[in-house]
Motif scaffolding. Sequence first.
Motif, mmCIF file in Angstrom:
data_model
loop_
_atom_site.group_PDB
_atom_site.id
_atom_site.type_symbol
_atom_site.label_atom_id
_atom_site.label_comp_id
_atom_site.label_asym_id
_atom_site.label_seq_id
_atom_site.Cartn_x
_atom_site.Cartn_y
_atom_site.Cartn_z
ATOM 1 N N SER A 82 33.084 37.112 -10.761
ATOM 2 C CA SER A 82 32.437 38.367 -10.190
ATOM 3 C C SER A 82 32.584 39.616 -10.804
ATOM 4 C CB SER A 82 33.372 38.493 -8.881
ATOM 5 O OG SER A 82 34.773 38.822 -9.148
ATOM 6 N N HIS A 83 33.568 39.939 -11.636
ATOM 7 C CA HIS A 83 33.404 40.727 -12.586
ATOM 8 C C HIS A 83 32.328 41.066 -13.435
ATOM 9 C CE1 HIS A 83 37.673 41.844 -11.662
ATOM 10 N NE2 HIS A 83 37.971 40.500 -11.565
ATOM 11 N N ASP A 84 31.885 39.987 -13.957
ATOM 12 C CA ASP A 84 30.632 39.891 -14.814
ATOM 13 C C ASP A 84 29.472 40.277 -13.941
ATOM 14 O OD1 ASP A 84 32.089 38.625 -16.994
ATOM 15 O OD2 ASP A 84 31.629 36.780 -16.251
ATOM 16 N N ALA B 100 29.075 42.228 -0.702
ATOM 17 C CA ALA B 100 27.839 42.170 -0.597
ATOM 18 C C ALA B 100 27.485 40.563 -0.676
ATOM 19 C CB ALA B 100 27.175 42.633 -2.013
ATOM 20 N N LEU B 101 28.208 39.624 -1.111
ATOM 21 C CA LEU B 101 27.673 38.118 -1.125
ATOM 22 C C LEU B 101 28.370 37.673 0.183
ATOM 23 C CD1 LEU B 101 28.622 37.039 -4.840
ATOM 24 C CD2 LEU B 101 26.484 37.514 -3.576
ATOM 25 N N GLY C 222 26.196 46.745 -11.797
ATOM 26 C CA GLY C 222 26.776 48.276 -11.748
ATOM 27 C C GLY C 222 27.403 48.782 -10.759
ATOM 28 N N VAL C 223 28.225 47.819 -10.205
ATOM 29 C CA VAL C 223 29.069 48.183 -8.821
ATOM 30 C C VAL C 223 30.642 47.753 -9.198
ATOM 31 C CG1 VAL C 223 27.052 47.936 -7.309
ATOM 32 C CG2 VAL C 223 28.393 45.796 -7.701
ATOM 33 N N SER C 224 31.115 47.788 -8.077
ATOM 34 C CA SER C 224 32.649 47.434 -8.426
ATOM 35 C C SER C 224 32.850 45.804 -7.843
ATOM 36 C CB SER C 224 33.720 48.357 -7.376
ATOM 37 O OG SER C 224 33.479 48.189 -5.643
ATOM 38 N N GLN C 225 33.837 45.386 -8.568
ATOM 39 C CA GLN C 225 34.125 43.875 -8.093
ATOM 40 C C GLN C 225 34.346 43.986 -6.384
ATOM 41 O OE1 GLN C 225 37.090 42.313 -6.953
ATOM 42 N NE2 GLN C 225 36.131 40.253 -7.072
ATOM 43 N N PRO C 226 34.825 44.649 -5.941
ATOM 44 C CA PRO C 226 35.206 44.401 -4.290
ATOM 45 C C PRO C 226 33.732 44.437 -3.580
ATOM 46 C CG PRO C 226 36.902 45.781 -5.075
ATOM 47 C CD PRO C 226 35.956 45.448 -6.174
#
Length: 354
Positions: free
Chosen positions: A12-14, A29-30, A20-24
């Motif tokens: 999720s970090h990738d 979003a998903l 261009g957003v944060s991991q949380p």
Amino acid sequence: MLPAAVQRRPTSHDVARLAGVSQPTVSRALRDDPRVAPETRARVRAAAAKLGYVPSRRGRSLSTRVTGQIAVVVGDLGNPFYMEAIECLYAAIEELDRLMIVLADRPSRPVEIEHLLDGSNDGAILTTTLLSSELPRELSRRGLPFVLLNRVVDQPKVNACVSENEAGARAMIEELIALGHRDIGAILGPGDTSTSRDREAGMRAALEAAGLELDEERVFRGSQFSYEVGYEGLQRLLEPDDGPVPTAIFCANDVIAIGALNAARACGVAVPEDLTIVGFDDIAMASWDVFSLTTVRQDLPEMARRATRLLDELIADPGARPQRITVPSRLVMRGSHGPPRSGPLRARRGKRAP
């Protein structure tokens, strides 16, 4: 060092870096969290698709305390009814984007409650509960949401989804009486189940309304809803030499009825010319030409859908008011019923059930 052809799985970090957003924000979003703007959700999903990222249910459960998994407790996997129930429940659970795990509950090896309460399940659907079972009481005490399917128990505040067992059996017996049957027998299943209890109650109510009785000599009670019970039960009901045998047999489920049909053939008894045999459930095999079983249909797909959605509501709101959902049943008239024969039935003795 790993070969160049072997790549690590995207995380999720990738996805967050590419979008261009944060991991949380990726996680939200998903999950279609409404707090994430639609254009941001679209950008995150596009990044996930480009990288081939698949969200981890395990990771999601750590953050949400929801695993997305439902445990289904079934009985004898050799019984076609349970296999059809599993198929229907799988489809219903999949519609809710959840996973299903099946746990077998056998008399010789009952399901272990630890397997239901180990934190891997959001809830459970129980299909084999006995009237005396402690499992529903223990699950209630331990706080795991559950729903009974095709069974009820004599304790309050238990959610269940069943068919019209009593009404269905009563309608079938009324049909047999209308055909002229007055000497009706029964092959029943375990007395410690609501299905057997309620179907017998419906049978007796129809007979009583017609001024008839169910003679205990015309009843065979088995310890299981099995082929062997139907085979042995039919032979026992055909044994008396000092009086008439029943002209019609009501079987507590289709598997029992199929055993009875085969026993009738072994005894040289023609169905329905010599003897009417009817069942309950309408499993797929009941419609096969070799059986052509007259039966009471349970709408198992609808029962599975409603039980699964009820469980989904309980998972979201464990304090919701308990419900008992009843799904209508209906008669399916095929080729195993007919009017009673005019003369006495003389059956030759067949083999005992294998």
